[in-house]
Design an enzyme around this catalytic site. Structure first.
Site, PDB file in Angstrom:
ATOM      1  CB  CYS A 260      -1.095   0.264   1.156  1.00 53.77           C
ATOM      2  SG  CYS A 260      -1.921  -1.369   1.579  1.00 53.77           S
TER       3      CYS A 260
ATOM      4  NE  ARG B  12       4.447   1.925  -0.246  1.00 52.97           N
ATOM      5  CZ  ARG B  12       5.411   1.368   0.064  1.00 52.97           C
ATOM      6  NH1 ARG B  12       6.806   1.519  -0.222  1.00 52.97           N
ATOM      7  NH2 ARG B  12       5.422   0.648   1.314  1.00 52.97           N
TER       8      ARG B  12
ATOM      9  CD1 TRP C 203      -0.657  -5.636  -4.144  1.00 56.82           C
ATOM     10  CD2 TRP C 203      -0.241  -6.706  -2.077  1.00 56.82           C
ATOM     11  NE1 TRP C 203      -0.158  -7.067  -4.287  1.00 56.82           N
ATOM     12  CE2 TRP C 203      -0.149  -7.495  -2.996  1.00 56.82           C
ATOM     13  CE3 TRP C 203      -0.171  -6.889  -0.750  1.00 56.82           C
ATOM     14  CZ2 TRP C 203       0.388  -9.039  -2.629  1.00 56.82           C
ATOM     15  CZ3 TRP C 203       0.138  -8.326  -0.235  1.00 56.82           C
ATOM     16  CH2 TRP C 203       0.557  -9.212  -1.393  1.00 56.82           C
TER      17      TRP C 203
ATOM     18  CG  ASN D 186       2.376   0.399   3.810  1.00 60.49           C
ATOM     19  OD1 ASN D 186       3.438   0.708   3.750  1.00 60.49           O
ATOM     20  ND2 ASN D 186       1.873  -0.936   3.546  1.00 60.49           N
ATOM     21  N   GLY D 187       0.235  -1.668   6.035  1.00 59.59           N
ATOM     22  CA  GLY D 187       0.984  -2.627   6.961  1.00 59.59           C
ATOM     23  C   GLY D 187      -0.158  -3.796   7.455  1.00 59.59           C
TER      24      GLY D 187
ATOM     25  CD  GLU E 247      14.743 -10.922 -13.404  1.00 63.39           C
ATOM     26  OE1 GLU E 247      14.626 -11.683 -12.552  1.00 63.39           O
ATOM     27  OE2 GLU E 247      14.376  -9.725 -13.531  1.00 63.39           O
TER      28      GLU E 247
ATOM     29  CE  LYS F 119      11.312  -9.010 -14.724  1.00 72.25           C
ATOM     30  NZ  LYS F 119      12.071  -9.026 -13.560  1.00 72.25           N
TER      31      LYS F 119
ATOM     32  CD  GLU G 160       7.979 -10.066 -12.175  1.00 74.72           C
ATOM     33  OE1 GLU G 160       8.146  -9.576 -11.069  1.00 74.72           O
ATOM     34  OE2 GLU G 160       8.760  -9.686 -13.178  1.00 74.72           O
TER      35      GLU G 160
ATOM     36  CG  HIS H 127      17.897 -34.790 -14.932  1.00 78.18           C
ATOM     37  ND1 HIS H 127      18.232 -36.056 -14.885  1.00 78.18           N
ATOM     38  CD2 HIS H 127      18.863 -34.218 -15.043  1.00 78.18           C
ATOM     39  CE1 HIS H 127      19.533 -36.292 -15.178  1.00 78.18           C
ATOM     40  NE2 HIS H 127      20.176 -35.152 -15.177  1.00 78.18           N
TER      41      HIS H 127
ATOM     42  CE  LYS I 135      10.052  -1.358  -8.679  1.00 77.81           C
ATOM     43  NZ  LYS I 135      10.465  -2.724  -9.593  1.00 77.81           N
TER      44      LYS I 135
END
Ligand code: G6P
Length: 615
Positions: free
Chosen positions: A2, A27, A75, A101-102, A488, A492, A495, A511, A610
């Site tokens: 948030c 955020r 969020w 926020n939290g 990575e 990407k 996401e 495997h 983020k």
């Protein structure tokens, strides 16, 4: 997560807050809301969706917004994202309004107690419990808002950055933090409150970052007083002068922040080594390392803790540290490390990597390592962030603000700084001769130009993207230094395009993942001329034999992969340990173009944020 914003002063509060929320959307962006006091009424508007949804609703209603207000972009943690669960939350009397926020972990027993005392709740949030707890304390103890906030917070367990005001006393905002960031912008007879400094950078360069466990009562014409929440003791405010400028946080002609940030990498990498790498003199200078060199040289091992993309940078660093400095390295997901009972020795050096410097799990891992006596070094991008302050020493990446939720320049600059550290330690330990050391520095200095060259593959990446945008799965393979790059690359794609992708060490493919390969499966293979080239070519043969579609990321002038692959994207040659800095570029571009073609929200992908300040 948030984002929170607040304003008190002589300006219209609404434009300051709404613009601030737009800047903090990285955020979280499930829902957004704002509370303004216009001199007569408290107006609270909130909605599921993004800040622009809030704006289109509120813009019409606002004529005069008054000069005190708070806003929130969410969020979701407690309660699904809907209008009711959105912040701000108002107390039962209708007087107090809060943004948070939290997470308040003990919200349920507190809620029960308040229900027993006659309070009612309309949302599922912990935040509505907190604002009513503050109201209850204020009423029962007959204290001012600041004191009520303090008493209430001392009854909570959890994490918070909050801003709260009372419409019957609209000359002050009370703010507090524990575990979630909170910056106060100090102007002339005005204060700005925000999760980071971006919402107020055009108004003031002066900022105070509250420390954990601190609170402040902010009044426009008064000096700011900061107190410890626990014992009420006064703290001297430390005002920092910020180096951030507005241009850095705007799109600058690009369609998305992500592509802007991809293109910023040559400069960002240069900024990372600027002033630190003195190639002519054969020196790497970094205060955080120089001042603690014995700790590093005597380290039994290095433990790297991080999350997400930063964890991938940590994996690249593992190869680099072991290769150059010959120090054993373990790379841990911060979230796993903190919840097991890891063996940490006093002579371990823990390196915490975090773009935002706010990731809750990484922060908790740092605290655990410190408690067990290890020396903790931070690699952060955001200056003044919580992690940069919690660690014993550290180095900033200086990549500039990264706003696109999918991390790009943070990754390459993290690798750059970790490479510098590894080289420096290698030199001190005598693992590299002067001439080898200098040769590596010279090549590192050429990397920004080579990244610029690699970026020329943009059109080609777009062309490849057009052919695979409708794939449901993708496989990314790499070996050695480029195995983490494969991870990575897959991250990407997941996401921002929501296509399932997996990164794998190329040799491990046989495997398991090889079973997935058919003519529908695009396989991105990083096949640099330096490092296991022949082996990777054999892996490509195996994919070809099963009709997989091969996209090779190869060194300029490559011949063998070209013969086998359906597409190749060429990047400049460099020394093997530096190949991740170049190989990652086409992978970033590929996922960017696929997401754009699919019409996805590139900078704000669904469900992500983020800065992950929840555990
Ligand atoms: C989130 C972001 C990722 C980032 C990760 C770790 O998941 O979406 O891009 O890599 O957090 O963040 P940090 O700020 O600690 O590097």
């Amino acid at each position: 997560m948030c984002g929170i914003v607040g304003y008190i002063g002589h300006r219209e509060a609404y434009p300051v807050i709404i613009q601030g929320l737009e800047r903090l959307e990285y955020r979280g962006y499930d829902s957004a809301g704002i509370a303004l006091y216009d001199g007569d009424n408290l107006k609270v508007s909130k909605t599921k969706g993004k800040v622009e949804d809030l704006k289109s609703r509120v813009d019409k209603e606002i004529t005069s917004s008054g000069s005190i207000g708070i806003g929130h972009t969410r969020w979701a943690t407690h309660g699904v994202p809907n209008d009711i669960n959105s912040h701000p939350h108002v107390s039962n009397s209708g007087n107090l309004v809060i943004i948070h926020n939290g997470i308040i972990e003990n919200y349920d027993p507190l809620r029960q107690e308040l229900i027993n005392r006659g309070y009612t709740f309309s949302s599922d949030t912990d935040t509505e419990v907190l604002v009513n707890l503050i109201e209850d304390v204020k009423k029962n103890e007959d204290v001012r808002l600041g004191k009520a906030v303090q008493i209430a917070l001392n009854q909570t367990i959890g994490a918070y950055a909050i801003a709260v005001f009372d419409k019957t006393k609209p000359n002050e905002i009370v703010v507090a933090r524990l575990g979630s960031p909170l910056a106060i912008g100090v102007g002339d007879d005005e204060f700005f409150i925000a999760s980071d400094a971006t919402p107020f950078i055009e108004y003031t360069n002066n900022a105070i970052y509250l420390e954990d466990g601190e609170m402040a009562v902010v009044r426009s014409h008064k000096k700011l007083k900061i107190r410890k929440i626990k014992d009420d003791s006064l703290v001297d405010p430390y005002i920092q002068e910020l180096q951030l400028n507005l241009e850095q946080i705007e799109k600058g002609g690009y369609d998305h922040f992500m592509i802007k940030e991809i293109y910023e990498q040559p400069d960002a990498i240069t900024d990372t080594f600027r002033g630190r790498m003195l190639v002519d003199q054969g020196i790497v200078r970094m205060a955080g390392i120089d001042d603690n060199i014995e700790k590093f040289l005597n380290a039994r091992r290095i433990i790297i803790v991080a999350c997400g993309t930063s964890w991938h940078a940590g994996l690249v660093a593992e190869y680099i540290f072991e290769e150059f400095a010959r120090i054993p390295v373990e790379v841990e997901y911060a979230s796993e490390f903190r919840y097991r009972n890891p063996v940490i020795y006093k002579d371990d050096v823990v390196i915490a990597i975090s773009q935002s410097g706010e990731t809750a799990d990484t922060m908790a891992a740092i605290k655990l390592a410190k408690k067990q006596g290890a020396f903790v070094f931070g690699v952060c991008n955001v200056v003044g962030s919580s992690i940069s302050r919690e660690t014993h020493a550290g180095a900033y990446t200086h990549a500039g603000p990264e706003i696109g939720v999918a991390s790009t320049k943070a990754f390459t600059t993290q690798i750059t700084i970790l490479t510098l550290i590894a080289l420096k330690l290698a030199k001190h330990k005598g693992e590299l001769s002067n001439s080898e050391f200098r040769a590596y520095l010279q090549e590192l200095e050429r990397i920004p130009a080579k990244v610029t060259e690699a970026l020329k593959c943009n059109e080609q990446a777009e062309h490849v993207a057009a052919q695979y945008k409708d794939a449901h799965n993708a496989l990314y393979l790499g070996r050695g230094y480029n195995f983490p790059v494969a991870l990575e690359g897959a991250l990407k794609l997941k996401e921002i395009s929501y296509i399932h992708a997996e990164g794998y060490p190329a040799a491990e493919m046989k495997h398991g993942p090889i079973a997935l390969i058919d003519e529908q499966m695009p396989v991105v293979v990083i096949a640099m001329r330096k490092g296991h080239y022949e082996k990777v070519v054999s892996n490509i043969e195996e994919i070809k034999a099963r009709s997989g579609k091969i996209i090779g990321i190869v060194t300029q002038g490559d011949k063998e992969v070209k013969k086998l692959a359906d597409h190749v994207i060429e990047i400049p040659e460099t020394l093997e340990p530096f190949t991740p800095l170049l190989a990652t570029i086409p992978l970033q571009l590929l996922s960017y173009h696929i997401a754009v073609m699919l019409g996805k929200n590139v900078d704000q992908p669904r469900n992500l944020a983020k800065s992950v300040t929840v555990e």
